[in-house]
Enzyme design. Structure first.
Site, short mmCIF file in Angstrom:
data_model
loop_
_atom_site.label_atom_id
_atom_site.label_comp_id
_atom_site.label_asym_id
_atom_site.label_seq_id
_atom_site.Cartn_x
_atom_site.Cartn_y
_atom_site.Cartn_z
N GLU A 135 2.68 -7.40 6.77
CA GLU A 135 3.97 -7.31 7.46
C GLU A 135 4.49 -5.89 7.30
O GLU A 135 4.36 -5.30 6.22
CB GLU A 135 4.95 -8.30 6.85
CG GLU A 135 6.16 -8.54 7.72
CD GLU A 135 6.97 -9.71 7.21
OE1 GLU A 135 6.77 -10.83 7.69
OE2 GLU A 135 7.79 -9.48 6.32
N ARG A 167 -2.39 13.43 5.02
CA ARG A 167 -3.70 14.12 4.99
C ARG A 167 -4.85 13.19 5.30
O ARG A 167 -6.01 13.54 5.07
CB ARG A 167 -3.92 14.76 3.61
CG ARG A 167 -2.88 15.81 3.31
CD ARG A 167 -3.01 16.34 1.91
NE ARG A 167 -1.75 16.95 1.50
CZ ARG A 167 -1.50 17.39 0.30
NH1 ARG A 167 -2.42 17.31 -0.64
NH2 ARG A 167 -0.34 17.93 0.00
N GLY A 168 -4.53 11.99 5.75
CA GLY A 168 -5.58 11.08 6.18
C GLY A 168 -6.23 10.26 5.08
O GLY A 168 -7.15 9.49 5.34
N TYR A 199 -2.39 1.15 10.45
CA TYR A 199 -2.88 -0.22 10.65
C TYR A 199 -3.55 -0.37 12.02
O TYR A 199 -4.60 -1.00 12.13
CB TYR A 199 -1.72 -1.22 10.51
CG TYR A 199 -1.03 -1.20 9.16
CD1 TYR A 199 -1.75 -0.91 7.99
CD2 TYR A 199 0.33 -1.46 9.03
CE1 TYR A 199 -1.12 -0.89 6.75
CE2 TYR A 199 0.96 -1.45 7.80
CZ TYR A 199 0.24 -1.15 6.67
OH TYR A 199 0.85 -1.13 5.44
N ILE A 233 0.88 -1.18 0.00
CA ILE A 233 0.00 0.00 0.00
C ILE A 233 0.91 1.22 0.00
O ILE A 233 1.92 1.25 0.71
CB ILE A 233 -0.96 0.02 1.21
CG1 ILE A 233 -1.85 1.27 1.17
CG2 ILE A 233 -0.22 -0.08 2.53
CD1 ILE A 233 -2.98 1.26 2.21
N ALA A 234 0.60 2.20 -0.79
CA ALA A 234 1.41 3.43 -0.79
C ALA A 234 0.60 4.57 -1.40
O ALA A 234 -0.27 4.36 -2.24
CB ALA A 234 2.70 3.23 -1.59
N ASN A 265 8.32 1.97 10.73
CA ASN A 265 7.44 2.67 9.77
C ASN A 265 6.23 3.23 10.53
O ASN A 265 5.14 2.67 10.54
CB ASN A 265 7.00 1.71 8.66
CG ASN A 265 6.34 2.43 7.51
OD1 ASN A 265 5.88 3.57 7.65
ND2 ASN A 265 6.27 1.78 6.37
C1 LIG Z 1 1.88 4.24 4.91
C2 LIG Z 1 1.16 5.37 4.18
C3 LIG Z 1 0.23 4.77 3.11
C4 LIG Z 1 0.31 6.15 5.19
O1 LIG Z 1 -0.29 7.25 4.55
P1 LIG Z 1 -0.09 8.75 5.12
O2 LIG Z 1 -0.87 9.65 4.27
O3 LIG Z 1 1.38 9.00 5.26
O4 LIG Z 1 -0.68 8.62 6.58
P2 LIG Z 1 -1.92 9.42 7.20
O5 LIG Z 1 -1.76 10.89 7.02
O6 LIG Z 1 -3.19 8.81 6.70
O7 LIG Z 1 -1.70 9.09 8.71
C5 LIG Z 1 -1.87 7.80 9.25
C6 LIG Z 1 -1.60 7.89 10.73
O8 LIG Z 1 -0.18 7.93 10.93
C7 LIG Z 1 0.15 9.04 11.74
N1 LIG Z 1 1.47 9.49 11.30
C8 LIG Z 1 1.77 10.05 10.12
N2 LIG Z 1 3.09 10.30 10.06
C9 LIG Z 1 3.62 9.88 11.24
C10 LIG Z 1 4.92 9.85 11.79
N3 LIG Z 1 5.98 10.28 11.10
N4 LIG Z 1 5.08 9.34 13.03
C11 LIG Z 1 4.03 8.87 13.73
N5 LIG Z 1 2.76 8.86 13.27
C12 LIG Z 1 2.57 9.36 12.04
C13 LIG Z 1 -0.93 10.04 11.49
O9 LIG Z 1 -1.02 10.96 12.56
C14 LIG Z 1 -2.15 9.15 11.36
O10 LIG Z 1 -2.67 8.77 12.60
P3 LIG Z 1 -3.94 9.59 13.24
O11 LIG Z 1 -5.03 9.57 12.22
O12 LIG Z 1 -4.23 8.80 14.46
O13 LIG Z 1 -3.44 10.96 13.48
C15 LIG Z 1 2.16 6.37 3.49
O14 LIG Z 1 2.94 6.96 4.49
C16 LIG Z 1 3.06 5.73 2.45
O15 LIG Z 1 2.69 5.62 1.28
N6 LIG Z 1 4.30 5.34 2.87
C17 LIG Z 1 5.27 4.73 1.95
C18 LIG Z 1 4.89 3.31 1.64
C19 LIG Z 1 4.77 2.47 2.88
O16 LIG Z 1 5.57 2.55 3.80
N7 LIG Z 1 3.73 1.60 2.89
C20 LIG Z 1 3.47 0.69 3.99
C21 LIG Z 1 4.29 -0.54 3.83
S1 LIG Z 1 3.99 -1.68 5.16
#
Ligand SMILES: CC(C)(COP(=O)(O)OP(=O)(O)OC[C@H]1O[C@@H](n2cnc3c(N)ncnc32)[C@H](O)[C@@H]1OP(=O)(O)O)[C@@H](O)C(=O)NCCC(=O)NCCS
Length: 177
Positions: A120, A95-96, A132, A86-87, A125
């Site tokens: 996994e 932005r949620g 999750y 997922i990414a 991360n």
């Molecule tokens: C994982 C991923 C899809 C999450 O999407 P995102 O837009 O970054 O995350 P969101 O803005 O939706 O936030 C998700 C939660 O993480 C929290 N969060 C975001 N950045 C954070 C950080 N650096 N440290 C701690 N918490 C964090 C947010 O506060 C939110 O929680 P909340 O709703 O309780 O406040 C995105 O970061 C991504 O594409 N990462 C690269 C690929 C990856 O790592 N995929 C997962 C592989 S297992």
């Protein structure tokens, strides 16, 4: 990517989700490539979609078109599903949107017959872990030092956490039903 900025900006007004088609493979591969150390090429993504994996994309719409800004892909075997990847495009993170994407995706995984969703993730991360946990995934296993550290050789390796979410009908229905 700079050329995409109108979609990212206007897409905040209109973001939606749909099952992926092979026409989305190039954008999925591009987002995957910027998100992970080991990329998947377009043909691998196409194969997963054609093989019947559950694949969903997030779309940002602007008046002059749309662009894929995120994706999730799971493999479903009988009543078990594994979230393979997922990414989100880095321009739309924080932005949620990921919660909506994963809820939509979980709903489709469930429709495909899965009652458990596994994944996994590296314990470092934090955005992924927060996402999750928020959606009800719980830790069921840990592989010590499974992932290399991005800081390089000599830096402590990261643990891999295995997580599971119950998708059985007894559990609350995903919020984006
Ligand atoms: C994982 C991923 C899809 C999450 O999407 P995102 O837009 O970054 O995350 P969101 O803005 O939706 O936030 C998700 C939660 O993480 C929290 N969060 C975001 N950045 C954070 C950080 N650096 N440290 C701690 N918490 C964090 C947010 O506060 C939110 O929680 P909340 O709703 O309780 O406040 C995105 O970061 C991504 O594409 N990462 C690269 C690929 C990856 O790592 N995929 C997962 C592989 S297992």
């Amino acid at each position: 990517m700079f050329w995409l900025w109108p979609w990212f900006w206007l897409g905040q007004l209109y973001t939606t989700f749909r099952p992926a088609s092979i026409l989305d493979s190039s954008r999925i591969a591009a987002i995957h490539d910027e998100s992970f150390a080991i990329g998947w090429d377009r043909s691998e993504i196409e194969r997963m979609i054609l093989d019947g994996h559950v694949a969903d994309v997030m779309i940002s719409r602007a008046p002059i078109g749309e662009v894929v800004t995120g994706f999730a892909i799971s493999r479903v075997v009988l009543d078990e599903a594994e979230l393979l990847t997922i990414a989100l495009d880095s321009e739309v993170r924080g932005r949620g949107f990921s919660e909506s994407l994963l809820e939509r995706h979980s709903q489709r995984v469930r429709q495909a017959g899965a009652t458990s969703h596994f994944l996994e993730v590296a314990d470092a991360n934090e955005p992924a872990l927060a996402l999750y946990r928020k959606l009800g995934f719980v830790e069921i296993g840990r592989r010590k030092g499974y992932y290399p550290n991005a800081k390089g050789v000599g830096a402590a390796r990261h643990d891999a956490l295995t997580m599971r979410r119950d998708l059985s009908p007894l559990d609350p229905t995903p919020r984006f039903a």
